[in-house]
Write a protein that holds these residues in place. Sequence first.
Motif, PDB file in Angstrom:
ATOM      1  N   UNK A  53      24.489 -71.834   7.283  1.00 40.20           N
ATOM      2  CA  UNK A  53      25.425 -70.711   7.305  1.00 40.20           C
ATOM      3  C   UNK A  53      24.920 -69.545   6.491  1.00 40.20           C
ATOM      4  N   UNK A  54      25.794 -68.580   6.174  1.00 41.97           N
ATOM      5  CA  UNK A  54      25.393 -67.369   5.435  1.00 41.97           C
ATOM      6  C   UNK A  54      24.789 -67.712   4.073  1.00 41.97           C
ATOM      7  N   UNK A  55      23.855 -66.863   3.642  1.00 44.20           N
ATOM      8  CA  UNK A  55      23.188 -67.065   2.352  1.00 44.20           C
ATOM      9  C   UNK A  55      24.179 -66.846   1.213  1.00 44.20           C
ATOM     10  N   UNK A  56      24.163 -67.744   0.254  1.00 49.72           N
ATOM     11  CA  UNK A  56      25.006 -67.641  -0.930  1.00 49.72           C
ATOM     12  C   UNK A  56      24.107 -67.364  -2.148  1.00 49.72           C
ATOM     13  N   UNK A  57      24.160 -66.127  -2.619  1.00 49.77           N
ATOM     14  CA  UNK A  57      23.295 -65.750  -3.750  1.00 49.77           C
ATOM     15  C   UNK A  57      24.064 -65.942  -5.063  1.00 49.77           C
ATOM     16  N   UNK A  58      23.356 -66.269  -6.176  1.00 46.83           N
ATOM     17  CA  UNK A  58      21.908 -66.546  -6.309  1.00 46.83           C
ATOM     18  C   UNK A  58      21.561 -67.934  -5.789  1.00 46.83           C
ATOM     19  N   UNK A  59      20.255 -68.112  -5.479  1.00 50.90           N
ATOM     20  CA  UNK A  59      19.759 -69.369  -4.931  1.00 50.90           C
ATOM     21  C   UNK A  59      18.776 -70.028  -5.909  1.00 50.90           C
ATOM     22  N   UNK A  60      18.881 -71.343  -6.017  1.00 46.93           N
ATOM     23  CA  UNK A  60      17.964 -72.113  -6.859  1.00 46.93           C
ATOM     24  C   UNK A  60      17.413 -73.242  -6.002  1.00 46.93           C
ATOM     25  N   UNK A  61      16.136 -73.178  -5.670  1.00 41.64           N
ATOM     26  CA  UNK A  61      15.516 -74.155  -4.790  1.00 41.64           C
ATOM     27  C   UNK A  61      14.500 -74.995  -5.558  1.00 41.64           C
ATOM     28  N   UNK A  62      14.504 -76.289  -5.300  1.00 40.87           N
ATOM     29  CA  UNK A  62      13.604 -77.198  -5.994  1.00 40.87           C
ATOM     30  C   UNK A  62      14.243 -77.732  -7.257  1.00 40.87           C
ATOM     31  N   UNK A  63      13.668 -78.778  -7.787  1.00 38.47           N
ATOM     32  CA  UNK A  63      14.210 -79.436  -8.976  1.00 38.47           C
ATOM     33  C   UNK A  63      13.486 -78.937 -10.224  1.00 38.47           C
ATOM     34  N   UNK A  64      14.160 -78.084 -10.979  1.00 33.96           N
ATOM     35  CA  UNK A  64      13.575 -77.573 -12.220  1.00 33.96           C
ATOM     36  C   UNK A  64      13.706 -78.650 -13.297  1.00 33.96           C
ATOM     37  N   UNK A  65      12.599 -79.067 -13.947  1.00 36.67           N
ATOM     38  CA  UNK A  65      12.682 -80.107 -14.981  1.00 36.67           C
ATOM     39  C   UNK A  65      13.571 -79.667 -16.137  1.00 36.67           C
ATOM     40  N   UNK A  66      14.300 -80.627 -16.677  1.00 34.90           N
ATOM     41  CA  UNK A  66      15.104 -80.346 -17.863  1.00 34.90           C
ATOM     42  C   UNK A  66      14.173 -80.107 -19.051  1.00 34.90           C
ATOM     43  N   UNK A  67      14.621 -79.276 -19.991  1.00 39.85           N
ATOM     44  CA  UNK A  67      13.830 -79.049 -21.199  1.00 39.85           C
ATOM     45  C   UNK A  67      13.890 -80.285 -22.087  1.00 39.85           C
ATOM     46  N   UNK A  68      12.755 -80.594 -22.693  1.00 43.15           N
ATOM     47  CA  UNK A  68      12.665 -81.779 -23.537  1.00 43.15           C
ATOM     48  C   UNK A  68      13.561 -81.652 -24.754  1.00 43.15           C
ATOM     49  N   UNK A  69      13.952 -82.798 -25.289  1.00 43.57           N
ATOM     50  CA  UNK A  69      14.673 -82.800 -26.560  1.00 43.57           C
ATOM     51  C   UNK A  69      13.795 -82.147 -27.620  1.00 43.57           C
ATOM     52  N   UNK A  70      14.416 -81.361 -28.484  1.00 47.29           N
ATOM     53  CA  UNK A  70      13.678 -80.663 -29.548  1.00 47.29           C
ATOM     54  C   UNK A  70      12.592 -79.762 -28.974  1.00 47.29           C
ATOM     55  N   UNK A  71      12.860 -79.177 -27.802  1.00 46.01           N
ATOM     56  CA  UNK A  71      11.887 -78.278 -27.167  1.00 46.01           C
ATOM     57  C   UNK A  71      11.489 -77.158 -28.116  1.00 46.01           C
ATOM     58  N   UNK A  72      10.189 -76.909 -28.202  1.00 44.74           N
ATOM     59  CA  UNK A  72       9.661 -75.860 -29.059  1.00 44.74           C
ATOM     60  C   UNK A  72       9.490 -74.563 -28.260  1.00 44.74           C
ATOM     61  N   UNK A  73      10.031 -73.465 -28.780  1.00 46.07           N
ATOM     62  CA  UNK A  73       9.983 -72.198 -28.059  1.00 46.07           C
ATOM     63  C   UNK A  73       8.570 -71.641 -27.928  1.00 46.07           C
ATOM     64  N   UNK A  74       7.696 -71.953 -28.895  1.00 43.24           N
ATOM     65  CA  UNK A  74       6.292 -71.528 -28.843  1.00 43.24           C
ATOM     66  C   UNK A  74       6.198 -70.019 -28.601  1.00 43.24           C
ATOM     67  N   UNK A  75       6.747 -69.268 -29.527  1.00 43.63           N
ATOM     68  CA  UNK A  75       6.896 -67.829 -29.347  1.00 43.63           C
ATOM     69  C   UNK A  75       5.562 -67.119 -29.147  1.00 43.63           C
ATOM     70  N   UNK A  76       4.518 -67.560 -29.834  1.00 47.37           N
ATOM     71  CA  UNK A  76       3.209 -66.912 -29.667  1.00 47.37           C
ATOM     72  C   UNK A  76       2.717 -67.030 -28.226  1.00 47.37           C
ATOM     73  N   UNK A  77       2.877 -68.230 -27.652  1.00 54.99           N
ATOM     74  CA  UNK A  77       2.432 -68.430 -26.271  1.00 54.99           C
ATOM     75  C   UNK A  77       3.309 -67.635 -25.318  1.00 54.99           C
ATOM     76  N   UNK A  78       4.610 -67.636 -25.540  1.00 57.32           N
ATOM     77  CA  UNK A  78       5.511 -66.910 -24.644  1.00 57.32           C
ATOM     78  C   UNK A  78       5.281 -65.405 -24.723  1.00 57.32           C
TER      79      UNK A  78
END
Length: 625
Positions: free
Chosen positions: A13-38
């Motif tokens: 049927x009609x497109x419903x925006x926004x769309x999220x396709x595929x399985x995005x992995x969950x962020x790990x426990x205690x995920x590090x933001x790694x600001x220098x890399x970002x």
Amino acid sequence: MDHLTITQAVSQGPVQWPLHLGSVPALASAFQQRLDVRNAIDQAAAGHTAVVLTQVLSGGGGVGKTQLASAYAHQAVAEGVDLVVWVDASETDQVIARYAVAAHIVDAPNALAGQTGEKDARAFLQWLATTKRSWLVILDDITDPDTMQPWWPPSSAWGCGRVVATTRRQDAALSGGGRAVVDVDTYSAHEADTYLRARLRSARAEHLLDAQTEPLAEALGYLPLALSHAAAYMINEDVPCTDYLHRFNSSAANLDDLLPRHADTEGYGRHVAAALLLSLDVAQTCEPVGLAIPALRLAAVLDPAGHPRDLWRVEAVINYLTAHRVPIPSPHSPAPVSSTQAKAALRLLHRYGLLTDDAQAGFRAVKLHALTARAVREHTPSGEQREIVRTAAEALTELWHKGVEKAVLHTNVDSLDGFAGDLLWEVEGHHLLRWVGRSLTARGLATAAVPYWQRVSDTSERVLGRTDRKTVMARRELAVAYLNAGRSKDAFAVFQEDYAYEAEALADASLQARQAPDSKRDFHRRQSTEGLLALLEDTLAVRERILGPTDPTTLSCRIKLSIAYWEAGQQPQAVSMLKLVLKHQNEELGVHHPDSMATALRLDHVRGERKERWWKRSAGSWRRS
């Protein structure tokens, strides 16, 4: 995706925006933001349509590329980006299938029911190029950059699209087409320590934190994947950091036990060792075919922090690669591997993220992550270990003679010794240990030299026996180390204990130096001669320090050393040695003493002067000499 999934997409049927396709992995426990890399990723994205995340310190995976990409996907969802597509890019067919489904979901103009998946996929790429809607496409784990070339999302005509890709490959094709490559290293020491502490606290396991938390992170090489598995293991088994570090450092432990599959609580989907070596089987089938595995096995026994590229030009290495190439290209006898092919094998392993080959790193050009090296060693058949140790020892020996930086060779010898143990002695490679120890002594590092030589002499005695000349030689080095450390009593004790074995050891060393066969045994003959000279030099050093330079025992040793120098073709050293002996004898005994005259005759003979001249002066003394 199969045809049924596409059919479902067409009928939704009609497109419903926004769309999220595929399985995005969950962020790990205690995920590090790694600001220098970002920050580096954000800066790269400012001037490029796509950013490719790869690893700066190759190790086959586990540095957190997928987690960083996942963070960008979650951020895009939170910010309300119209389309977020997560694609498993390990197989190009999967990419095409995902695009084809997406084309129908977004109602791309040229996506038609019943046409091929490739046509639908191209329709999706065209839609991405022209739409005014915001979009983010994540291509996770690209394994074949060449086949991916036609399927990279295009630049957005309206500047509203973005691509983030991850790969373990190091390939020139990744940086073309307006793409920027950002290297992702392991955690910093601070990030690794912060992760471990946060992860254990989140599981109410603060009691497992102790003084060894930081050393544990270092031992794991700051690898995010390994830290995750280790934390889960400690939580499950209620093991504090100190105990886990002890188990990790145990030679009897292996990664399968310490970082088991069931510890994958973050959903990485892979066992650590499998993740580190994921690309190896594929690399083994690429040109030069059959060299990836033997080359990586050899690199794995050297220092993870790096060894010289020149090692891969050494004849012993070339012969090893030739003998262990599988499959053999020819059904007949294998053609010798060339130095060009050996270099190509390094570049192949580099491209597949299994090691790093960086000419700008000088003598440490070739390196790999310590956990990768350990995983490779643990999966190397025991029957091949002896030949690997022999090859590494001979290669390092040649580099030593070529004058490669000694600090680099020291750490590589240490790594080889740590893996090989007694094998290094069995393949006649323990001369490397003596060179390292003598280097410590020469640099005045007495504090380090004493325990080093205690360990080497103990091992020599256990493996070769108390009376073996190599054991006596190692104990001579220990005595010298004691003297340099100001421990004269300990040096004298070693000297007294070994005096009874000295004559036998010297005779054995001299016999081996004389009788070593010719033909292809030049290396071993040289080693025997060097062993005799080293033993005599060490014995002389101890006698001079303890008994004095004019003691008859010291002078006798100096004469033996002069003869050994002369037989080894080192005439200047032989002449210098005999001159000093003659000086002492003339002063102590007089010029007409038989011993003084015998030494004078030896000196004349070594110099090459006419024997008749000295024969006339003292025929009796000549016969005595």
